[in-house]
Design an enzyme around this catalytic site. Structure first.
Site, PDB file in Angstrom:
ATOM      1  N   ASN A  68      52.683  37.612  39.124  1.00 17.37           N
ATOM      2  CA  ASN A  68      51.289  37.739  38.530  1.00 17.37           C
ATOM      3  C   ASN A  68      50.874  36.548  37.699  1.00 17.37           C
ATOM      4  O   ASN A  68      50.368  36.670  36.538  1.00 17.37           O
ATOM      5  CB  ASN A  68      51.799  38.959  37.495  1.00 17.37           C
ATOM      6  CG  ASN A  68      50.447  39.942  37.465  1.00 17.37           C
ATOM      7  OD1 ASN A  68      49.467  39.817  38.125  1.00 17.37           O
ATOM      8  ND2 ASN A  68      50.634  40.936  36.587  1.00 17.37           N
ATOM      9  N   HIS A  80      47.991  48.311  30.730  1.00 20.47           N
ATOM     10  CA  HIS A  80      48.446  49.059  31.732  1.00 20.47           C
ATOM     11  C   HIS A  80      48.313  50.557  31.555  1.00 20.47           C
ATOM     12  O   HIS A  80      48.085  51.261  32.475  1.00 20.47           O
ATOM     13  CB  HIS A  80      49.874  48.724  31.819  1.00 20.47           C
ATOM     14  CG  HIS A  80      50.141  47.532  32.551  1.00 20.47           C
ATOM     15  ND1 HIS A  80      50.215  46.313  31.979  1.00 20.47           N
ATOM     16  CD2 HIS A  80      50.272  47.196  33.876  1.00 20.47           C
ATOM     17  CE1 HIS A  80      50.701  45.197  32.875  1.00 20.47           C
ATOM     18  NE2 HIS A  80      50.319  45.943  34.037  1.00 20.47           N
TER      19      HIS A  80
END
Length: 187
Positions: A46, A74
């Protein structure tokens, strides 16, 4: 359309301009697969998001706040928060352990042996691949009703290890730094 997302233009090379298809490169696969500490996973996975968070969030606030930001990013499920808490305790453990390891006279002596790098790479890889599932478990399971029974069946092993470092780390520090103290007294 999908293949066009990765195209970032032409790259100048000694052989002339070549197309650059790295626009969606977000994983350093070799680093990810050969990780010997959790820090390698963070470096290798990521990448774009980690770079953005380092530039715009972590630079201005603490590590804990940056991880809290990522958890909120998230969503609101407890699994996200626990996963980023796990990252926090693991990274703090690794920072402290690495500091002790790199300043130990005993370790400096071990580095003289040809097998040192092979042995430490195998131990590091085993450490990461044993604890990574424990630390990441809440992320896909999301709810405490799902991940707590699994953690219970695993006897909270990773918390005993990483939070237990506050106790057993003193023994490790004394053992690894013992020669440093002896040398200072002799001088």
């Amino acid at each position: 359309v999908v293949s066009g997302l990765a195209y970032t233009g032409l790259e100048d090379t000694p052989d002339g301009p070549r197309p650059d298809w790295t626009g969606c490169a977000n994983v350093k696969l070799r680093r990810l697969e050969s990780a010997t500490k959790f820090g390698h996973y963070i470096e290798a996975f990521n990448i774009n998001t980690n770079s953005w968070v380092m530039t715009y969030v972590y630079k201005y606030i603490s590590q804990a706040s940056a991880l809290l930001f990522l958890a909120v990013w998230h969503g609101w499920h407890s699994g996200y928060y626990l996963t980023f808490f796990n990252e926090f305790i693991v990274m703090n453990f690794e920072r402290e352990f690495s500091s002790i390891w790199s300043s130990s006279a005993k370790v400096v002596r071990w580095k003289e042996y040809p097998a040192y790098h092979t042995i430490t790479a195998i131990l590091g890889w085993s450490y990461v691949h044993f604890f990574l599932p424990h630390c990441f478990l809440p992320f896909p399971l999301l709810f405490a009703s799902r991940y707590l029974p699994v953690y219970t069946s695993l006897l909270y092993t990773h918390y005993l290890f990483f939070l237990g470092w506050l106790v057993w780390g003193k023994v490790v520090r004394a053992w690894l730094m013992g020669e440093n103290t002896t040398r200072k007294k002799a001088e």
